[in-house]
Design a protein around this motif. Structure first.
Motif, PDB file in Angstrom:
ATOM      1  N   ASP A 110       9.591  10.848   0.321  1.00  0.00           N
ATOM      2  CA  ASP A 110      10.108   9.622   0.922  1.00  0.00           C
ATOM      3  C   ASP A 110       8.974   8.885   1.644  1.00  0.00           C
ATOM      4  O   ASP A 110       8.780   7.669   1.466  1.00  0.00           O
ATOM      5  CB  ASP A 110      11.203  10.049   1.908  1.00  0.00           C
ATOM      6  N   PHE A 132       4.651   1.822  -1.227  1.00  0.00           N
ATOM      7  CA  PHE A 132       5.398   0.628  -1.649  1.00  0.00           C
ATOM      8  C   PHE A 132       6.247  -0.002  -0.553  1.00  0.00           C
ATOM      9  O   PHE A 132       6.385  -1.220  -0.511  1.00  0.00           O
ATOM     10  CB  PHE A 132       6.317   0.973  -2.831  1.00  0.00           C
ATOM     11  N   LEU A 174       6.423   7.273  -0.761  1.00  0.00           N
ATOM     12  CA  LEU A 174       6.971   6.044  -1.346  1.00  0.00           C
ATOM     13  C   LEU A 174       6.958   4.912  -0.325  1.00  0.00           C
ATOM     14  O   LEU A 174       6.656   3.764  -0.660  1.00  0.00           O
ATOM     15  CB  LEU A 174       8.399   6.283  -1.855  1.00  0.00           C
ATOM     16  N   ALA A 175       7.274   5.246   0.919  1.00  0.00           N
ATOM     17  CA  ALA A 175       7.274   4.227   1.974  1.00  0.00           C
ATOM     18  C   ALA A 175       5.852   3.716   2.205  1.00  0.00           C
ATOM     19  O   ALA A 175       5.626   2.516   2.351  1.00  0.00           O
ATOM     20  CB  ALA A 175       7.853   4.802   3.263  1.00  0.00           C
TER      21      ALA A 175
END
Lengths: 383, 383
Positions: free
Chosen positions: A245, A252, A248-249
């Motif tokens: 998580d 993106f 990805l944060a």
């Protein structure tokens, strides 16, 4: 080496582009190899690549086991994608797995699509691809084939067996199947079994492929179709599980792709959508859909505890040393699963080292630039 | 209530089975409602159900906001599935949301498929379903429609707005859009924005639907097809994210389904596979694929910080009290995201309570038997 080695053409992607793959040798030429399913296979091809030089007493061989969608091209340009090898940061001249010192052997797994015996290979009885007539294989079957390859190479003892994720499963299976043949284990981001959540994500991937009418009940090669959309969705699902998580944060977040405001539609507004679509589409060009079914199945079936009665029984005969590494943000193969293996190895009196590396990169961390990992592997291997 | 209410037939699933849904009222009958996308809608249907009795001064109304695949049937048999209401444990006679005391209003969201304005509703201009001509809606648009429903009911002030997951997003949006209209907020397993990982999983779900040729570029209702396989894969993916690794291990582990040993094939050998396939298939009978696209998109677009400049600005005018609850094993809407909201509310001087409930049930915990949750909500609502 007295192996008879060939280089052959194999086809990839919807356009079935022909590419030369190798090195390929035939195994089980004297007598058939019995698989866990009960099926017997013989004269089957095994593709592999080697790096470095085998020394005179054949004591510097390290077997490298690749992950689910990896292959034998660990230290050289991939013949299909044209990209660098998948483990150039870990291995090579002066790297932790130093090709000046060690002879690295990296075979493509059974069920694979880069030249090893897999569902798109031609069935000599029918002159057609095996497709779903290919036997279901297990991690132990792949390890059996790897052992046959070592035998064919005249390598008695492995200096080390190294692998991450599904490669780590193979490495652990080596300890159980051939404990006296392995001096050192390096197992990264892996576990002794596939959990319910792991199986669930694999089942989604398989269902996505099989839902695509172009899969043709597995016969797409004969029918001239290719389940690109299904395979792409399958890869997108898997890819999200390889990242954390946080990663990805960081990579993106909620950033938009080539636009200032929402499209109010179903375009890839967000960078993460665009990235995932790209991951899905590029996978289609290099991987075989049926291979994906078979290899995910092999991982699902993996459970050393069930196969050997207990982890203590699985590892009881291993007398070498072991390095087990997990990554803090890896939710697919979490630290808890790694610790179960470490405790079992320690309980068997093995010389085992364990580290959880603090990283936000998720499961894929074992393939990425992780200095702590490199120094741990370098130190352990050189001991 | 002066609303004109109808009950109408809607069709569900591949067989397009007709079922009566309601209550349905038309909103924006005087003037159009402008959506975030810029589109304007008028005379649009909103389906809802109410439970309990509105008191004379209309001060006991609680708005219940449902999650992604929820609907208005929270306390009664579902007309399509025949199953009990989705929140019977939380609400009803003597329950935390006590229908002896409060008047509960549960509307179906915009974009939904149970009677509210959604992509399968008939476009009066064409006499065909809207399909992808339906405008993309946002969480704020749904809240606008809910506010219009409250106005139509003559309800000035909401005793509380309550919701979990996407319902929690709506509840938080109420605080930002109509802060003076809400006395109490209960937001469960939710966040002020959809993260990159959240968007990624939704994008996989959408791609799975759109990859199904029976989706017909969204025109399946006109073509007499239904993207069952794509919708099923989509649901399977989402469903795994609603459960924790631990919950899956506890419920299924590696147990086999109706067999003693592996099939060495691609049947649902494992219970978790069988369970997921069932979840996928049963979803197909009750949910509209295009609705799924629109509602997931609305969640992806949700970001109070971006919409209002900051969370402080989003919540600055709210003077009521708030209860925010997260669940320790919810990896889809993790505690960290809940805390961002809590800190912002506290920073605005709101009377805010927060609790992280220790549970291994994952995101779905807010819908399940969680005594700690029930007692927290009961106490907070009764204050």
């Amino acid at each position: 080496m007295s192996l008879k080695i060939t280089h052959e053409k194999r086809s990839f992607g919807p356009a079935q582009r022909e590419v030369e793959v190798g090195d390929i040798t035939l195994l089980a030429t004297d007598k058939p190899m019995r698989l866990d399913s009960g099926a017997e296979i013989s004269h089957f091809p095994m593709a592999f690549r080697t790096y470095g030089t085998l020394n005179k007493d054949k004591s510097n061989a390290i077997l490298i086991c690749h992950g689910l969608t990896g292959d034998q091209y660990m230290l050289e340009t991939h013949p299909v994608t044209g990209k660098p090898g998948w483990w150039e940061q870990m291995a090579g001249k002066g790297k932790p797995l130093d090709t000046d010192k060690y002879f690295l052997i990296c075979p493509n797994v059974l069920g694979g699509c880069l030249g090893s015996f897999g569902p798109k290979e031609i069935n000599p009885n029918t002159q057609q691809p095996y497709n779903l007539d290919f036997p279901v294989i297990t991690i132990r079957d792949t390890v059996r084939a790897q052992k046959a390859l070592m035998d064919a190479m005249g390598i008695e003892i492995l200096y080390a067996v190294v692998g991450g994720s599904m490669g780590g499963m193979q490495a652990l299976e080596w300890l159980a199947s051939y404990p006296e043949k392995v001096q050192r284990l390096v197992a990264l981001a892996t576990a002794s079994r596939h959990t319910a959540q792991n199986i669930a994500f694999h089942e989604i991937g398989r269902q996505a492929i099989m839902a695509d009418p172009d899969w043709q009940q597995g016969n797409y090669l004969n029918k001239g179709t290719f389940p690109s959309k299904g395979l792409s969705v399958s890869r997108m699902t898997a890819h999200v599980t390889y990242l954390s998580d946080d990663a990805l944060a960081r990579k993106f977040g909620r950033e938009l792709q080539d636009r200032d405001r929402f499209s109010y539609g179903f375009e890839a507004d967000f960078q993460v959508e665009s990235y995932l679509r790209y991951q899905g589409m590029s996978f289609v060009d290099r991987f075989d859909p049926n291979s994906y079914l078979y290899i995910t199945r092999a991982m699902d079936y993996f459970d050393l505890e069930a196969d050997y009665g207990s982890l203590a029984q699985a590892f009881g005969a291993f007398k070498g040393s072991a390095l087990m590494v997990s990554f803090s943000s890896d939710w697919l193969f979490p630290t808890g699963e790694a610790k179960r293996v470490v405790q079992a190895l320690a309980g068997c009196g093995a010389d085992v080292r364990f580290m959880e590396i603090d990283s936000d990169k998720g499961h894929d961390a074992f393939l990425l630039d992780e200095p702590e990992l490199f120094s741990a592997v370098k130190g352990f291997i050189a001991e």
